[in-house]
Design a protein around this motif. Sequence first.
Motif, mmCIF file in Angstrom:
data_model
loop_
_atom_site.group_PDB
_atom_site.id
_atom_site.type_symbol
_atom_site.label_atom_id
_atom_site.label_comp_id
_atom_site.label_asym_id
_atom_site.label_seq_id
_atom_site.Cartn_x
_atom_site.Cartn_y
_atom_site.Cartn_z
ATOM 1 N N ILE A 47 -2.075 -50.982 -62.191
ATOM 2 C CA ILE A 47 -3.154 -51.897 -62.564
ATOM 3 C C ILE A 47 -2.925 -52.356 -64.000
ATOM 4 O O ILE A 47 -2.752 -51.549 -64.905
ATOM 5 C CB ILE A 47 -4.531 -51.214 -62.436
ATOM 6 C CG1 ILE A 47 -4.778 -50.775 -60.985
ATOM 7 C CG2 ILE A 47 -5.638 -52.161 -62.885
ATOM 8 C CD1 ILE A 47 -6.030 -49.955 -60.812
ATOM 9 N N GLU A 49 -3.860 -55.725 -67.086
ATOM 10 C CA GLU A 49 -4.818 -56.761 -67.448
ATOM 11 C C GLU A 49 -4.622 -58.025 -66.602
ATOM 12 O O GLU A 49 -5.578 -58.760 -66.336
ATOM 13 C CB GLU A 49 -4.645 -57.132 -68.924
ATOM 14 C CG GLU A 49 -5.089 -56.070 -69.899
ATOM 15 C CD GLU A 49 -4.807 -56.504 -71.327
ATOM 16 O OE1 GLU A 49 -5.630 -57.260 -71.878
ATOM 17 O OE2 GLU A 49 -3.766 -56.100 -71.869
ATOM 18 N N CYS A 52 -5.795 -57.009 -62.616
ATOM 19 C CA CYS A 52 -7.023 -56.250 -62.341
ATOM 20 C C CYS A 52 -8.145 -57.167 -61.853
ATOM 21 O O CYS A 52 -8.123 -58.375 -62.056
ATOM 22 C CB CYS A 52 -7.471 -55.475 -63.583
ATOM 23 S SG CYS A 52 -7.907 -56.510 -65.003
ATOM 24 N N SER A 53 -9.144 -56.543 -61.224
ATOM 25 C CA SER A 53 -10.265 -57.288 -60.641
ATOM 26 C C SER A 53 -11.451 -57.324 -61.603
ATOM 27 O O SER A 53 -11.814 -56.312 -62.200
ATOM 28 C CB SER A 53 -10.705 -56.637 -59.332
ATOM 29 O OG SER A 53 -11.929 -57.189 -58.876
ATOM 30 N N ARG A 180 -9.348 -45.884 -60.524
ATOM 31 C CA ARG A 180 -9.219 -46.943 -61.542
ATOM 32 C C ARG A 180 -9.905 -48.238 -61.073
ATOM 33 O O ARG A 180 -9.523 -49.328 -61.498
ATOM 34 C CB ARG A 180 -7.745 -47.230 -61.879
ATOM 35 C CG ARG A 180 -6.862 -46.004 -62.052
ATOM 36 C CD ARG A 180 -7.040 -45.333 -63.398
ATOM 37 N NE ARG A 180 -6.549 -43.956 -63.324
ATOM 38 C CZ ARG A 180 -5.280 -43.587 -63.510
ATOM 39 N NH1 ARG A 180 -4.365 -44.485 -63.772
ATOM 40 N NH2 ARG A 180 -4.937 -42.314 -63.450
ATOM 41 N N ARG A 181 -10.930 -48.091 -60.230
ATOM 42 C CA ARG A 181 -11.626 -49.271 -59.702
ATOM 43 C C ARG A 181 -13.144 -49.179 -59.810
ATOM 44 O O ARG A 181 -13.823 -50.199 -59.923
ATOM 45 C CB ARG A 181 -11.243 -49.494 -58.222
ATOM 46 C CG ARG A 181 -9.862 -50.078 -58.036
ATOM 47 C CD ARG A 181 -9.451 -50.137 -56.573
ATOM 48 N NE ARG A 181 -8.202 -50.874 -56.403
ATOM 49 C CZ ARG A 181 -6.995 -50.359 -56.620
ATOM 50 N NH1 ARG A 181 -6.893 -49.085 -57.011
ATOM 51 N NH2 ARG A 181 -5.906 -51.089 -56.480
ATOM 52 N N SER A 209 -11.744 -53.112 -61.494
ATOM 53 C CA SER A 209 -10.599 -52.391 -62.041
ATOM 54 C C SER A 209 -10.288 -52.769 -63.483
ATOM 55 O O SER A 209 -9.716 -51.964 -64.223
ATOM 56 C CB SER A 209 -9.368 -52.601 -61.156
ATOM 57 O OG SER A 209 -9.102 -53.970 -60.965
ATOM 58 N N CYS A 210 -10.657 -53.976 -63.927
ATOM 59 C CA CYS A 210 -10.447 -54.332 -65.333
ATOM 60 C C CYS A 210 -11.253 -53.404 -66.249
ATOM 61 O O CYS A 210 -10.729 -52.856 -67.221
ATOM 62 C CB CYS A 210 -10.845 -55.789 -65.578
ATOM 63 S SG CYS A 210 -9.747 -57.005 -64.819
ATOM 64 N N LEU A 213 -10.046 -49.750 -65.870
ATOM 65 C CA LEU A 213 -8.786 -49.525 -66.574
ATOM 66 C C LEU A 213 -9.045 -49.240 -68.044
ATOM 67 O O LEU A 213 -8.418 -48.355 -68.641
ATOM 68 C CB LEU A 213 -7.881 -50.746 -66.419
ATOM 69 C CG LEU A 213 -6.529 -50.706 -67.146
ATOM 70 C CD1 LEU A 213 -5.681 -49.546 -66.634
ATOM 71 C CD2 LEU A 213 -5.791 -52.031 -66.969
#
Length: 485
Positions: A47, A49, A52-53, A180-181, A209-210, A213
């Motif tokens: 994941i 930048e 990521c979601s 990580r989400r 996830s952004c 993270l």
Amino acid sequence: MAGPATQEPLKTQQKCIAIFALLCCFAVLVVLIFSSVDIWGDDEDGITEENCSSDCSIALAENIPDDVFLPVDGRPHLPLSAAFHTLLDKAKHSVEVVSPVWALSPWDPEATPSTAKQGQLLFQRLLGLKSRGVKLKIASSLTNSAELKTLAAHNAEVHFVNMTALTRGGLHSSFWIVDRRHIYIGSADMDWRSLSKRKELGVVVYNCSCLALDLHRVFSFYWQLHERDYIPSIWSKRVTALYGKDAALELQLNNSEATAYVSTSPELFCAKDRTRDVDAIYQVIQSATTFIFISVTDYLPLLSRSFRGTSVTRYWSPIDEMITEAVVLRGVRVRLLISFWRKTHPLTFNFVTSLKSLCMQLHNCSLEVRFFSRKEKDDDIQHGLNHNKYMVTDNAVYIGNHDWVGSDFAINTGVGLVVNMKNSLKGLGVLEHFKAAFERDWRSRYVKSLQGHKDHHQGKNKNLHRVKINSQTKEENEQNDPLSL
């Protein structure tokens, strides 16, 4: 005397020695870097930048004890225990947890089967992650926790953060990261009381996830301090903040445009580009235009430090000054809800009385202070305790781990989440939920107002301020025993 023929080999030899010395210095530097920090950081599951979601959903999660009766406002209510179980349902690869307390399966006599049930269920589910192939990672400052030893025996990885050596404070951070989400940040500890007896509030953010993270990078910071007695001066880029107050994450939150970022405390634990909790609070207060509602267990603008047996206490002004500026200079309405319990510091009343006096004889000035007080049963000081730690304004919300006490921000670790709605009308679903939770508590039967008056004592205590907590109405007086100090 050496001739030109003999000088040439000598110069070559000197160059070789110099190059070898430089290589040795470089090798020593590399060894020092690698010994001070994991230069590659933790694996981030691919994941980044870029991929990521940021199309996310958020839910307010609360624990309200069964015998705490609050006004019903008809809004959906996500129980804290259900939020944790939902996160575990979603876990496929990893669960990362930081908590100041690990006491989900109680041994103390105050626990009953009904109050301990949710904690025991959650502990069993954490134990069961191994059978599902899900990694459980825990960062803790506890050295002798029976529960952590049990989890470690079931394949959990536990890293110890030596807070005594690092800051002489404590690890007060409380958050989860799943795959990580998905994340949780709030007031609850991994304590059976947080799921039964104490009033808690936090948020769960899904499919984000952004943001996850970035919070994972805070976890990695703790993770790399395993059994160290110092904080390295050189860090991996994998712990550098991705977002902050000056460069927040742009995201869709419940189908509304918003920005968000994670803040931390103390300053010593702020990696490069990471926003301090105090600066995050300042930004949220400064951006408010009409109201600021604050709910914390303790409010005390004092900073106490102990060194070699000597304790030094001084006034810690930042948050007092922020509130003063908002109320007096900008005319923002402020409500401050504090818990009144056995551990409330007596000087709390002096400081909030001083804050309230700001509005004396001033038009367009509104600062109210009330106390959430639940009658304690016997020696159970946490029964019904309002353990919330958040602030909501007309355009943003801050959810943290700290009470608003100077010493907490200075020496204890904590994590905060700032969410700012770009369009406050479209973002009403998010902000209104927090505002409604605050107003529900504010008008509940357990809230009492602050009234200060002078107690004209004779002698050296003359003109000492006394403070009483008086119930709001006659009906509340009948339902609650009046408290006085």
